[in-house]
Design a protein around this motif. Structure first.
Motif, mmCIF file in Angstrom:
data_model
loop_
_atom_site.group_PDB
_atom_site.id
_atom_site.type_symbol
_atom_site.label_atom_id
_atom_site.label_comp_id
_atom_site.label_asym_id
_atom_site.label_seq_id
_atom_site.Cartn_x
_atom_site.Cartn_y
_atom_site.Cartn_z
ATOM 1 N N GLN A 130 -7.719 8.035 -34.911
ATOM 2 C CA GLN A 130 -7.542 8.446 -36.080
ATOM 3 C C GLN A 130 -6.242 8.869 -36.439
ATOM 4 O O GLN A 130 -5.323 8.669 -37.159
ATOM 5 C CB GLN A 130 -8.449 8.844 -36.743
ATOM 6 C CG GLN A 130 -9.939 8.284 -36.885
ATOM 7 C CD GLN A 130 -10.947 9.295 -37.360
ATOM 8 O OE1 GLN A 130 -10.914 10.553 -37.338
ATOM 9 N NE2 GLN A 130 -11.939 8.807 -38.025
ATOM 10 N N THR A 131 -5.825 9.895 -35.524
ATOM 11 C CA THR A 131 -4.608 10.568 -35.409
ATOM 12 C C THR A 131 -3.335 9.732 -34.981
ATOM 13 O O THR A 131 -2.320 9.782 -35.656
ATOM 14 C CB THR A 131 -4.439 11.798 -34.380
ATOM 15 O OG1 THR A 131 -4.501 11.409 -32.975
ATOM 16 C CG2 THR A 131 -5.773 12.753 -34.832
ATOM 17 N N LEU A 132 -3.431 8.875 -34.126
ATOM 18 C CA LEU A 132 -2.561 7.734 -33.791
ATOM 19 C C LEU A 132 -2.145 6.981 -34.993
ATOM 20 O O LEU A 132 -1.125 6.742 -35.379
ATOM 21 C CB LEU A 132 -3.161 6.940 -32.616
ATOM 22 C CG LEU A 132 -3.556 7.708 -31.376
ATOM 23 C CD1 LEU A 132 -3.898 6.577 -30.130
ATOM 24 C CD2 LEU A 132 -2.208 8.434 -30.738
ATOM 25 N N LEU A 153 1.964 14.298 -31.092
ATOM 26 C CA LEU A 153 1.706 14.894 -32.494
ATOM 27 C C LEU A 153 0.395 14.673 -32.856
ATOM 28 O O LEU A 153 -0.368 15.431 -33.374
ATOM 29 C CB LEU A 153 2.803 14.051 -33.635
ATOM 30 C CG LEU A 153 4.032 14.388 -33.748
ATOM 31 C CD1 LEU A 153 5.022 14.646 -32.284
ATOM 32 C CD2 LEU A 153 5.017 14.086 -35.098
ATOM 33 N N GLY A 154 -0.031 13.532 -32.201
ATOM 34 C CA GLY A 154 -1.480 13.416 -32.569
ATOM 35 C C GLY A 154 -2.684 14.277 -31.942
ATOM 36 O O GLY A 154 -3.745 14.744 -32.639
ATOM 37 N N HIS A 155 -2.129 14.771 -30.862
ATOM 38 C CA HIS A 155 -3.076 15.600 -30.078
ATOM 39 C C HIS A 155 -3.199 16.819 -30.905
ATOM 40 O O HIS A 155 -4.186 17.415 -31.019
ATOM 41 C CB HIS A 155 -2.598 15.835 -28.702
ATOM 42 C CG HIS A 155 -2.666 14.932 -27.584
ATOM 43 N ND1 HIS A 155 -3.490 13.807 -27.874
ATOM 44 C CD2 HIS A 155 -2.073 14.634 -26.544
ATOM 45 C CE1 HIS A 155 -3.416 13.009 -26.854
ATOM 46 N NE2 HIS A 155 -2.559 13.579 -25.908
ATOM 47 N N GLU A 156 -2.228 17.264 -31.439
ATOM 48 C CA GLU A 156 -2.252 18.533 -32.318
ATOM 49 C C GLU A 156 -3.182 18.403 -33.745
ATOM 50 O O GLU A 156 -4.104 19.340 -33.890
ATOM 51 C CB GLU A 156 -0.882 19.029 -32.808
ATOM 52 C CG GLU A 156 -0.006 19.223 -31.544
ATOM 53 C CD GLU A 156 -0.251 20.250 -30.607
ATOM 54 O OE1 GLU A 156 -1.499 20.914 -30.618
ATOM 55 O OE2 GLU A 156 0.139 20.415 -29.347
ATOM 56 N N THR A 215 -4.589 5.558 -42.547
ATOM 57 C CA THR A 215 -3.551 5.766 -41.987
ATOM 58 C C THR A 215 -2.647 7.078 -42.503
ATOM 59 O O THR A 215 -1.414 7.028 -42.276
ATOM 60 C CB THR A 215 -2.558 4.706 -41.922
ATOM 61 O OG1 THR A 215 -2.301 3.974 -43.373
ATOM 62 C CG2 THR A 215 -3.154 3.416 -41.159
ATOM 63 N N ARG A 216 -3.469 7.706 -43.180
ATOM 64 C CA ARG A 216 -2.653 9.087 -44.034
ATOM 65 C C ARG A 216 -3.536 10.117 -44.052
ATOM 66 O O ARG A 216 -4.794 10.007 -43.658
ATOM 67 C CB ARG A 216 -2.249 8.768 -45.224
ATOM 68 C CG ARG A 216 -1.298 7.613 -45.472
ATOM 69 C CD ARG A 216 -0.578 7.437 -46.922
ATOM 70 N NE ARG A 216 0.196 6.418 -47.300
ATOM 71 C CZ ARG A 216 1.503 6.702 -46.668
ATOM 72 N NH1 ARG A 216 1.851 7.483 -46.191
ATOM 73 N NH2 ARG A 216 2.376 5.429 -47.028
ATOM 74 N N MET A 217 -2.984 11.346 -43.668
ATOM 75 C CA MET A 217 -3.424 12.525 -43.567
ATOM 76 C C MET A 217 -4.636 12.750 -44.686
ATOM 77 O O MET A 217 -5.781 13.038 -44.595
ATOM 78 C CB MET A 217 -2.708 13.817 -43.721
ATOM 79 C CG MET A 217 -1.935 14.082 -42.300
ATOM 80 S SD MET A 217 -1.201 15.778 -42.573
ATOM 81 C CE MET A 217 -0.177 15.463 -40.968
ATOM 82 N N ALA A 251 -5.925 1.232 -27.853
ATOM 83 C CA ALA A 251 -5.166 0.454 -27.095
ATOM 84 C C ALA A 251 -3.945 -0.223 -27.545
ATOM 85 O O ALA A 251 -2.864 -0.476 -26.641
ATOM 86 C CB ALA A 251 -6.263 -0.888 -26.453
ATOM 87 N N PHE A 252 -3.867 -0.367 -28.806
ATOM 88 C CA PHE A 252 -2.618 -1.090 -29.539
ATOM 89 C C PHE A 252 -1.589 0.025 -29.635
ATOM 90 O O PHE A 252 -0.407 -0.408 -29.229
ATOM 91 C CB PHE A 252 -3.191 -1.491 -31.121
ATOM 92 C CG PHE A 252 -2.213 -2.250 -31.923
ATOM 93 C CD1 PHE A 252 -2.403 -4.001 -31.425
ATOM 94 C CD2 PHE A 252 -1.103 -1.857 -32.296
ATOM 95 C CE1 PHE A 252 -1.550 -4.495 -32.495
ATOM 96 C CE2 PHE A 252 -0.089 -2.865 -32.999
ATOM 97 C CZ PHE A 252 -0.411 -4.063 -32.913
ATOM 98 N N VAL A 253 -1.923 1.199 -29.926
ATOM 99 C CA VAL A 253 -0.884 2.121 -29.782
ATOM 100 C C VAL A 253 -0.444 2.540 -28.548
ATOM 101 O O VAL A 253 0.761 2.525 -28.219
ATOM 102 C CB VAL A 253 -1.221 3.449 -30.415
ATOM 103 C CG1 VAL A 253 -0.233 4.601 -30.535
ATOM 104 C CG2 VAL A 253 -1.797 3.137 -31.802
#
Length: 387
Positions: free
Chosen positions: A283-285, A269-272, A341-343, A195-197
């Motif tokens: 998590q991706t966001l 970018l997150g979807h990928e 927040t990092r890969m 929701a924040f993103v």
């Protein structure tokens, strides 16, 4: 402020015990298919409440919709809808179940000899009809319960794509904060970050003198900052859960995005990342957003300074330090919520970045962002910075 048309037709039934009102929202003679995911709606009693509300009605069910709903599973539900002449769909679950049910609603009435994945290829543009649907929301996060969009994954090809259509807008949504009490911390944390993103995607762009939208967005961000951590610490605090739930709905029901430029590159970018590595959407966001904001500081400068001031209270020091402070505070908030927040936090070393960029290219995601200036080269820098 830009021109806009705003129509938010979903009827919201908000509050304790509102599930009991479901029957009043569905035609008495409807052939209903309840859709849901795993067993959580059975364990927490939500499905029982729905069945009690629909006592005496013609009801069937379809379960197994995944956290990232797959085309393959959803097409099985489409077969049920067609075989049983279902004429109303009731999604019971979180945003993934609602998204999946939107696809079922459209695909069931899509041209019989057409590949239903074409719905995603045309971003919903060729949908002319859909089975009516409503939802009982159990997880506040995506806002899907009150908008016309959905995101679907095709497991066989590793694609995750979105579509929009007014034909799949839920007719009603039941939001009872009590049903969220039993959610595991990871789902609550993901919902708050999501929701924040969503809010930032519509807020952190460039100014167009849209004071109302900005103030609404800032109010949502401040509410999530205040009550997000409390939702983890006080799982049965009704007021906290109510504010989080309503914030997630308001973040993506069209209101704060009306008349303002929107970004959504973080989501693309997150979807990928989700499709390739099966990470949670939120998590991706959390991985992508801080890196993207650092990359686009110059283009987003005015709104980042406003964000630093009004949301984070950063008013001392130079402009650059305030912007950096706001981005760092955003990352720290995600980490505080338990969303890394990092890969590297997800055992990803960045070796898949070329493949991620190839998928972006395949999906036409080569000019992203509110200024359409996030090219594949820029996306590569963002991914690299997010390792």
């Amino acid at each position: 402020m830009q021109n806009f048309i705003l129509h938010t037709p979903t009827k919201i039934l908000f509050g304790k015990d509102q599930i009991a009102e479901v029957a009043q929202q569905i035609p008495a003679d409807a052939r209903i298919l309840i859709t849901y995911g795993g067993g959580s709606v059975k364990k927490n009693g939500v499905l029982d409440q729905v069945y009690r509300a629909l006592a005496g009605r013609n009801v069937q069910e379809f379960s197994g919709i995944e956290p990232n709903p797959t085309f393959e599973t959803l097409m099985k539900a489409v077969e049920v809808v067609r075989a049983e002449n279902i004429d109303f769909l009731l999604a019971v679950g979180g945003g993934s179940v609602v998204d999946g049910t939107k696809f079922i609603a459209a695909a069931a009435r899509y041209t019989a000899d057409a590949d239903a994945w074409h719905i995603l290829k045309t971003v919903g543009g060729q949908i002319v009809d859909a089975v009516p649907m409503g939802c009982v929301l159990t997880l506040p996060a995506t806002g899907s319960e009150s908008n016309s969009g959905a995101v679907i994954t095709r497991k066989s090809s590793g694609d995750k794509q979105h579509f929009f259509s007014p034909h799949v807008q839920p007719l009603f949504a039941v939001l009872d904060p009590v049903v969220t009490y039993s959610l595991p911390p990871r789902q609550i944390a993901n919902g708050v970050v999501d929701a924040f993103v969503h809010t930032l995607e519509q807020y952190l762009t460039y100014p167009v003198d849209a004071k109302v939208q900005d103030r609404f967005a800032e109010g949502l961000l401040l509410t999530l900052l205040e009550d997000g951590p409390r939702a983890l610490a006080e799982p049965e605090n009704y007021g906290v859960r109510a504010n989080v739930m309503w914030s997630a709905t308001m973040a993506l029901n069209g209101l704060i995005g009306a008349g303002v430029p929107q970004d959504w590159a973080t989501h693309m970018l997150g979807h990928e990342l989700t499709a390739m590595h099966d990470l949670d959407h939120a998590q991706t966001l959390a991985i992508v957003l801080p890196a993207l904001l650092n990359e686009k500081k110059a283009q987003k400068r005015e709104k980042l300074l406003q964000y630093a001031d009004r949301v984070w209270g950063l008013r001392d020091g130079g402009e650059e330090s305030r912007i950096d402070g706001a981005i760092a505070a955003t990352r720290a908030f995600f980490e505080q919520m338990g969303v890394p927040t990092r890969m590297a936090d997800y055992q990803l070393d960045g070796s898949s970045i070329p493949a991620l960029l190839d998928k972006l290219h395949q999906h036409g995601m080569t000019a992203l962002g509110e200024r359409q200036d996030i090219t594949l080269e820029v996306s590569q820098r963002i991914y690299e910075a997010a390792r």
